[in-house]
Scaffold this active site. Structure first.
Site, PDB file in Angstrom:
ATOM      1  N   ASN A   1      42.964 -29.307  60.439  1.00 31.89           N
ATOM      2  CA  ASN A   1      42.478 -29.672  59.107  1.00 31.89           C
ATOM      3  C   ASN A   1      41.994 -31.121  59.167  1.00 31.89           C
ATOM      4  O   ASN A   1      42.799 -32.043  59.213  1.00 31.89           O
ATOM      5  CB  ASN A   1      43.646 -29.517  58.110  1.00 31.89           C
ATOM      6  CG  ASN A   1      43.288 -30.010  56.715  1.00 31.89           C
ATOM      7  OD1 ASN A   1      42.127 -30.326  56.429  1.00 31.89           O
ATOM      8  ND2 ASN A   1      44.287 -30.086  55.854  1.00 31.89           N
ATOM      9  N   TRP A   2      40.669 -31.290  59.191  1.00 27.96           N
ATOM     10  CA  TRP A   2      40.110 -32.637  59.374  1.00 27.96           C
ATOM     11  C   TRP A   2      40.264 -33.497  58.110  1.00 27.96           C
ATOM     12  O   TRP A   2      40.062 -34.688  58.153  1.00 27.96           O
ATOM     13  CB  TRP A   2      38.627 -32.543  59.743  1.00 27.96           C
ATOM     14  CG  TRP A   2      38.334 -31.972  61.092  1.00 27.96           C
ATOM     15  CD1 TRP A   2      39.194 -31.305  61.923  1.00 27.96           C
ATOM     16  CD2 TRP A   2      37.073 -32.026  61.784  1.00 27.96           C
ATOM     17  NE1 TRP A   2      38.545 -30.943  63.078  1.00 27.96           N
ATOM     18  CE2 TRP A   2      37.242 -31.359  63.019  1.00 27.96           C
ATOM     19  CE3 TRP A   2      35.820 -32.546  61.484  1.00 27.96           C
ATOM     20  CZ2 TRP A   2      36.207 -31.225  63.942  1.00 27.96           C
ATOM     21  CZ3 TRP A   2      34.778 -32.409  62.398  1.00 27.96           C
ATOM     22  CH2 TRP A   2      34.973 -31.756  63.619  1.00 27.96           C
ATOM     23  N   LYS A   3      40.549 -32.863  56.985  1.00 30.67           N
ATOM     24  CA  LYS A   3      40.628 -33.573  55.693  1.00 30.67           C
ATOM     25  C   LYS A   3      39.325 -34.361  55.470  1.00 30.67           C
ATOM     26  O   LYS A   3      38.289 -33.918  55.917  1.00 30.67           O
ATOM     27  CB  LYS A   3      41.880 -34.456  55.650  1.00 30.67           C
ATOM     28  CG  LYS A   3      43.146 -33.662  56.020  1.00 30.67           C
ATOM     29  CD  LYS A   3      44.418 -34.351  55.689  1.00 30.67           C
ATOM     30  CE  LYS A   3      45.586 -33.448  56.102  1.00 30.67           C
ATOM     31  NZ  LYS A   3      46.884 -34.010  55.781  1.00 30.67           N
TER      32      LYS A   3
ATOM     33  N   HIS B   1      46.474 -26.332  49.784  1.00 28.73           N
ATOM     34  CA  HIS B   1      47.080 -27.421  50.563  1.00 28.73           C
ATOM     35  C   HIS B   1      47.837 -28.358  49.620  1.00 28.73           C
ATOM     36  O   HIS B   1      47.424 -28.556  48.477  1.00 28.73           O
ATOM     37  CB  HIS B   1      45.983 -28.184  51.311  1.00 28.73           C
ATOM     38  CG  HIS B   1      46.539 -29.184  52.272  1.00 28.73           C
ATOM     39  ND1 HIS B   1      46.931 -30.438  51.872  1.00 28.73           N
ATOM     40  CD2 HIS B   1      46.804 -29.105  53.603  1.00 28.73           C
ATOM     41  CE1 HIS B   1      47.411 -31.089  52.924  1.00 28.73           C
ATOM     42  NE2 HIS B   1      47.339 -30.304  53.984  1.00 28.73           N
TER      43      HIS B   1
ATOM     44  N   GLU C   1      47.930 -31.429  49.333  1.00 25.53           N
ATOM     45  CA  GLU C   1      47.111 -32.506  48.736  1.00 25.53           C
ATOM     46  C   GLU C   1      46.294 -31.963  47.563  1.00 25.53           C
ATOM     47  O   GLU C   1      46.037 -32.673  46.593  1.00 25.53           O
ATOM     48  CB  GLU C   1      46.224 -33.142  49.818  1.00 25.53           C
ATOM     49  CG  GLU C   1      47.033 -34.050  50.728  1.00 25.53           C
ATOM     50  CD  GLU C   1      46.562 -34.100  52.174  1.00 25.53           C
ATOM     51  OE1 GLU C   1      45.400 -33.771  52.455  1.00 25.53           O
ATOM     52  OE2 GLU C   1      47.395 -34.460  53.039  1.00 25.53           O
TER      53      GLU C   1
ATOM     54  N   GLU D   1      54.119 -25.823  55.063  1.00 24.25           N
ATOM     55  CA  GLU D   1      53.986 -27.251  55.317  1.00 24.25           C
ATOM     56  C   GLU D   1      54.908 -28.026  54.378  1.00 24.25           C
ATOM     57  O   GLU D   1      54.544 -28.284  53.231  1.00 24.25           O
ATOM     58  CB  GLU D   1      52.547 -27.706  55.076  1.00 24.25           C
ATOM     59  CG  GLU D   1      51.522 -27.015  55.933  1.00 24.25           C
ATOM     60  CD  GLU D   1      50.249 -27.841  56.051  1.00 24.25           C
ATOM     61  OE1 GLU D   1      49.929 -28.249  57.171  1.00 24.25           O
ATOM     62  OE2 GLU D   1      49.598 -28.099  55.025  1.00 24.25           O
TER      63      GLU D   1
ATOM     64  N   GLY E   1      51.645 -35.979  57.285  1.00 21.66           N
ATOM     65  CA  GLY E   1      51.095 -37.317  57.459  1.00 21.66           C
ATOM     66  C   GLY E   1      52.150 -38.405  57.502  1.00 21.66           C
ATOM     67  O   GLY E   1      51.833 -39.599  57.419  1.00 21.66           O
TER      68      GLY E   1
ATOM     69  N   SER F   1      52.909 -33.113  60.596  1.00 21.10           N
ATOM     70  CA  SER F   1      53.104 -34.014  61.746  1.00 21.10           C
ATOM     71  C   SER F   1      53.290 -33.273  63.073  1.00 21.10           C
ATOM     72  O   SER F   1      54.080 -33.694  63.916  1.00 21.10           O
ATOM     73  CB  SER F   1      54.279 -34.972  61.490  1.00 21.10           C
ATOM     74  OG  SER F   1      54.010 -35.774  60.356  1.00 21.10           O
TER      75      SER F   1
ATOM     76  N   GLY G   1      46.991 -31.818  61.052  1.00 18.17           N
ATOM     77  CA  GLY G   1      46.165 -32.808  60.368  1.00 18.17           C
ATOM     78  C   GLY G   1      45.808 -33.933  61.323  1.00 18.17           C
ATOM     79  O   GLY G   1      44.925 -33.795  62.175  1.00 18.17           O
ATOM     80  N   GLY G   2      46.542 -35.038  61.226  1.00 15.38           N
ATOM     81  CA  GLY G   2      46.242 -36.248  62.011  1.00 15.38           C
ATOM     82  C   GLY G   2      45.923 -35.991  63.481  1.00 15.38           C
ATOM     83  O   GLY G   2      44.936 -36.521  64.009  1.00 15.38           O
TER      84      GLY G   2
HETATM   85  P1  PGA Z   1      49.562 -33.835  59.431  1.00 18.18           P
HETATM   86  O1  PGA Z   1      48.854 -32.932  58.320  1.00 18.18           O
HETATM   87  O2  PGA Z   1      49.520 -33.059  60.721  1.00 18.18           O
HETATM   88  O3  PGA Z   1      48.750 -35.102  59.502  1.00 18.18           O
HETATM   89  O4  PGA Z   1      50.953 -34.080  58.984  1.00 18.18           O
HETATM   90  C1  PGA Z   1      49.046 -31.548  58.260  1.00 18.18           C
HETATM   91  C2  PGA Z   1      48.294 -30.954  57.093  1.00 18.18           C
HETATM   92  O5  PGA Z   1      48.162 -31.638  56.074  1.00 18.18           O
HETATM   93  O6  PGA Z   1      47.790 -29.827  57.169  1.00 18.18           O
END
Ligand code: PGA
Length: 251
Positions: A9-11, A96, A98, A168, A174, A214, A235-236
């Site tokens: 997930n590049w966000k 998600h 967010e 998640e 994050g 993470s 994500g990251g």
């Molecule tokens: P993260 O994000 O790996 O940076 O914790 C995961 C996600 O939001 O899907």
């Protein structure tokens, strides 16, 4: 046997050029690997079409990070399922954390988005997860149950054949804090049992449940070796080809 899936997930990262550079690096590293899993990237909307071109002939598949619940219409700034499909998307992340926290998406809206995705042959990656205070108050299962049942309200198991769930924990996204493999496995098992009760054993056994929060090459192997963890939503660590490939290799 469930085939594992690793999704990135590049966000809100990577412009068009950066997207092409990252995909080229990924494709190069994956080329000679024997993959036992599916690999999906979810770039921002603006990079989808070019990304679809860039992944032709590679092992990478394409997904989006969100969609609008209506088929089309006067929704300035929004993107429909049909538009995503026309870029070459096969997957779409829905609900998600967010989106839930910053953009106030609730289970009812997420339910409509899942419906819209399925009606347009997009595979939903439906996200659920508890907040830190919910875990500390020992209501994780209650929260997950209401998110899962709310998001899937009204569907039959046949309609959900393409569904993927991502667990998640919000406190792990994050933050560098990962759920321990046991904590993650407990919730994954809880979700699978819940879906067996709600639908059927066959449905629950086929369903992919990804873990997110993470995930990095240093912890992915242990997480992915849990019985009910069928992949990762990253994500990251998916923004760097080396670390995303490291996670893919551990699958
Ligand atoms: P993260 O994000 O790996 O940076 O914790 C995961 C996600 O939001 O899907």
């Amino acid at each position: 046997m469930r085939t594992k899936l690793i999704a990135g997930n590049w966000k809100m990262n990577n412009d068009l050029n950066e997207s092409k550079v990252l995909i080229a690096k990924l494709a190069k590293s994956l080329k000679d690997l024997e993959l036992n899993c599916e690999v999906v990237i979810c770039p921002p909307y603006t990079s989808l079409s070019e990304s679809a071109t860039a992944i032709v002939g590679t092992k990478i598949k394409l997904g989006a990070q969100n969609l609008h619940q209506e088929e089309s219409g006067a929704y300035t700034g929004e993107v429909s399922a049909k538009m995503l499909l026309s870029t070459g998307c096969e997957y779409v992340i829905i609900g998600h954390s967010e989106r839930r926290t910053i953009f106030k998406e609730n289970d009812e809206l997420i339910n409509k988005k899942i419906d819209r995705a399925l009606k347009n042959n997009l595979k939903p990656i439906f996200c659920v997860g508890e907040l830190l205070e919910e875990r500390e108050n020992n209501i994780t299962e209650k929260v997950i149950e209401s998110q899962v049942l709310g998001g899937l309200n009204g569907f039959s198991e046949n309609e959900l054949a393409d569904l993927i769930i991502a667990y998640e924990p919000v406190w792990a996204i994050g933050t560098g804090k990962t759920a321990t493999p046991e904590q993650a496995e407990d919730v994954h098992k809880f979700i699978r049992d819940l879906l067996e009760k709600r639908f059927s054993k066959e449905f629950a056994e086929k369903l992919l449940i990804l873990y997110g929060g993470s995930v990095k090459p240093e912890n992915s192997k242990e997480l992915l070796s849990q019985k009910n963890i069928d992949g990762a939503l990253v994500g990251g660590a998916c923004l760097k080809a080396e670390s995303f490939v490291g996670i893919i290799q551990s699958a």
